[in-house]
Write an enzyme that holds these catalytic residues in place. Structure first.
Site, PDB file in Angstrom:
ATOM      1  N   GLU A  59      -6.171   7.164  -1.023  1.00 11.26           N
ATOM      2  CA  GLU A  59      -5.818   6.181  -0.167  1.00 11.26           C
ATOM      3  C   GLU A  59      -6.608   4.862  -0.845  1.00 11.26           C
ATOM      4  O   GLU A  59      -6.221   3.878  -0.724  1.00 11.26           O
ATOM      5  CB  GLU A  59      -6.484   6.523   1.281  1.00 11.26           C
ATOM      6  CG  GLU A  59      -5.691   7.427   1.744  1.00 11.26           C
ATOM      7  CD  GLU A  59      -4.325   6.805   2.469  1.00 11.26           C
ATOM      8  OE1 GLU A  59      -4.272   5.572   2.548  1.00 11.26           O
ATOM      9  OE2 GLU A  59      -3.258   7.698   2.326  1.00 11.26           O
ATOM     10  N   HIS A  98       1.675   4.235  -3.033  1.00 12.00           N
ATOM     11  CA  HIS A  98       1.634   5.650  -3.115  1.00 12.00           C
ATOM     12  C   HIS A  98       2.885   6.338  -3.771  1.00 12.00           C
ATOM     13  O   HIS A  98       2.584   7.426  -4.614  1.00 12.00           O
ATOM     14  CB  HIS A  98       1.706   6.292  -1.390  1.00 12.00           C
ATOM     15  CG  HIS A  98       0.481   6.116  -0.635  1.00 12.00           C
ATOM     16  ND1 HIS A  98      -0.628   6.915  -1.401  1.00 12.00           N
ATOM     17  CD2 HIS A  98       0.045   5.510   0.278  1.00 12.00           C
ATOM     18  CE1 HIS A  98      -1.648   6.729  -0.656  1.00 12.00           C
ATOM     19  NE2 HIS A  98      -1.185   6.006   0.563  1.00 12.00           N
ATOM     20  N   HIS A 101       0.838  -1.024   0.007  1.00  9.79           N
ATOM     21  CA  HIS A 101      -0.144   0.036   0.035  1.00  9.79           C
ATOM     22  C   HIS A 101       1.003   1.253   0.114  1.00  9.79           C
ATOM     23  O   HIS A 101       0.646   2.211  -0.697  1.00  9.79           O
ATOM     24  CB  HIS A 101      -0.804  -0.218   1.329  1.00  9.79           C
ATOM     25  CG  HIS A 101      -1.753   1.297   1.471  1.00  9.79           C
ATOM     26  ND1 HIS A 101      -2.823   1.696   0.838  1.00  9.79           N
ATOM     27  CD2 HIS A 101      -1.287   2.475   2.344  1.00  9.79           C
ATOM     28  CE1 HIS A 101      -3.196   2.818   1.532  1.00  9.79           C
ATOM     29  NE2 HIS A 101      -2.227   3.255   2.086  1.00  9.79           N
ATOM     30  N   GLU A 102       1.986   1.177   0.688  1.00  8.34           N
ATOM     31  CA  GLU A 102       2.765   2.681   0.722  1.00  8.34           C
ATOM     32  C   GLU A 102       3.593   2.783  -0.345  1.00  8.34           C
ATOM     33  O   GLU A 102       3.810   3.689  -0.769  1.00  8.34           O
ATOM     34  CB  GLU A 102       3.517   2.223   2.184  1.00  8.34           C
ATOM     35  CG  GLU A 102       2.960   2.396   3.283  1.00  8.34           C
ATOM     36  CD  GLU A 102       2.040   3.565   3.476  1.00  8.34           C
ATOM     37  OE1 GLU A 102       2.165   4.486   3.224  1.00  8.34           O
ATOM     38  OE2 GLU A 102       1.123   3.571   4.432  1.00  8.34           O
TER      39      GLU A 102
END
Length: 493
Positions: free
Chosen positions: A347, A286, A282-283
């Site tokens: 997000e 980004h 997930h990070e």
């Protein structure tokens, strides 16, 4: 030889080389730092080799401007024509100064832009108040006569802004979504380097050593994610570096230049390695999509448009107090209508892309929704107040769970196509629900047992006899049952 040198100074350089047929010719640069105030010309002696006799002439021209032009004539015996002439200059330069990245400059200019809009709007209001009534009427008439000119100017400005925005549209990696990107990737890489240095200075005393098992686990997970997603150019072109910070904060973030920061509180919050792979995916999503650049671009456009509204507020409001209130309302509207909804959208996209990265890394993607269910229970146990989603920069835990549940089947298909080992039949989501239900049932049973024990104690307390004091008779009062003996004694007296 000195006389020859003095005479050669007066000749043209080309004629000098042509006239020196008895010297072999070539050009070289003298690396000397001799700065003389007069021009000079020097010639070297003849040099000999074991095979043939060659001659060299070196001419170094030095002037007051500190320009060194050094020429050495060299020529083979069979060829008497000069080949190369290459004058060189010596410049003394200082070290390079690192310029601030463009996104950082815009962030620093935001307060100055707001202050300029406030001053401009307030000045317009003061000017209009101080204007005599006849001049106000003349200004209104002038504005009405030129209304079409003003409309045309506004339309032209709007067209110019639209062209600028359309020329800065970009396609998002992995998802292919069209987005606005005002800043280049290079600018944000420079900003990421500056930010990374600041974080390293901040966490320098709490970083875990690379030999620590926790650091090695995170490093291995990041390496597997990068290796299994080499088809994504934004991942294969970035060197990923892991930094584990010793702290209770449940957080992790990845900078666009590949610096991964994760706190030990996050390592304690995840239940297994599969949840850790999902969080790091997930990070990393980004970073590879460039959400920071995208969010800064939209924020910059909204900020410029809001400056016009801010100037109008300070120009129209009759008092500064009303203008301050209007400024606060305007900032909250921008925050709740643009900034936070866009942040929640990014997000959600990072969850989607991170799930795909974890699937290609052969992780159990069914553990992704379980993590956010754990975070929801954790927040409830800590007694944190539940705020509405529209007030937050992140989606609610429940919405994240529902979105990930919809994406899990597609992620499982992607995982199966990557030659990953088979998953266990037990679904982590089902196991988690059963465990939570069992805990809730046990908690209810314990609560019922405690309530029954409390009720029994209360009933036992009611059945116990209370100590009674002897009755006290006062004048005019009637004797009660149990006081017959006392009454007869009094009458006999």
């Amino acid at each position: 030889m000195e006389q020859i040198c003095i005479r050669l100074v007066k000749l043209d350089m080309l004629s000098i080389i042509r006239a020196s047929n008895r010297f072999p010719s070539a050009i070289r640069c003298c690396g000397q730092r001799l700065f003389l105030r007069r021009a000079s010309l020097c010639a070297s002696d003849l040099t000999r080799t074991n095979s043939s006799v060659t001659a060299a002439a070196s001419f170094c021209l030095r002037s007051r401007s500190r320009l060194n032009t050094c020429i050495t004539a060299f020529r083979p015996a069979a060829e008497r024509v000069p080949r190369i002439i290459q004058p060189t200059r010596e410049f003394h330069t200082s070290g390079r100064l690192r310029a601030l990245p463009a996104p950082l400059i815009w962030m620093l200019l935001k307060p100055l832009q707001k202050l300029t809009a406030i001053i401009l709007g307030r000045s317009i209001r003061k000017w209009w108040i101080a204007l005599p009534p006849n001049k106000k009427q003349l200004f209104r008439e002038w504005t009405w006569r030129r209304r079409w000119h003003l409309v045309g100017a506004g339309t032209g400005l709007l067209f110019f802004v639209s062209i600028c925005l359309l020329t800065h549209l970009d396609e998002s990696p992995v998802t292919g979504r069209t987005r606005l990107l005002l800043f280049s990737r290079e600018n944000f890489m420079e900003l990421a380097r500056v930010t990374g240095e600041a974080y390293m200075e901040e966490f320098k005393d709490s970083l875990i050593a690379p030999s620590d098992p926790r650091h090695q686990v995170v490093e291995q997970v990041v390496r597997v994610l990068a290796e299994r997603n080499q088809d994504v150019a934004e991942i294969s072109s970035v060197p990923w570096t892991v930094h584990v910070v010793d702290g209770p904060t449940i957080n992790a973030f990845v900078l666009p230049d590949g610096n991964v920061f994760i706190f030990t509180g996050m390592l304690e919050a995840v239940a297994d390695i599969h949840q850790l792979v999902f969080i790091l995916g997930h990070e990393m999503a980004h970073a590879l999509i460039g959400h920071a650049a995208e969010q800064a671009s939209l924020s910059h456009v909204v900020e410029l448009l809001s400056l016009i509204l801010l100037t109008a507020i300070w120009a129209i409001c009759p008092r500064d107090s009303f203008a301050v209130l209007g400024h606060w309302i305007q900032s909250k509207l921008v925050q709740f209508l643009f900034d936070r909804p866009f942040s929640r959208k990014l997000e959600a996209e990072a969850d989607q892309v991170g799930l795909k990265l974890a699937a290609k890394a052969c992780a159990d993607v069914r553990a992704g929704p379980v993590f956010w269910q754990q975070m929801e229970i954790y927040d409830q146990l800590r007694g944190e107040p539940t705020i509405p989603e529209w007030l937050s920069t992140h989606p609610s835990h429940q919405n994240r769970v529902r979105q990930l549940d919809r994406l899990v089947p597609e992620a499982l298909e992607l995982r199966a196509s990557c030659d990953c080992p088979a998953l266990p039949k037990a679904d982590p989501r089902v196991v988690f629900h059963q465990a939570v239900k069992l805990l809730l049932d046990n908690a209810k049973k314990q609560e019922q047992i405690a309530q029954e024990e409390k009720n029994e104690k209360e009933r036992a307390g009611v059945m116990l006899p209370f100590p009674q004091s002897p009755p006290v008779l006062t004048q005019g009062s009637q004797p009660q049952r149990g006081g017959v003996l006392a009454t007869s004694t009094l009458l006999s007296k």
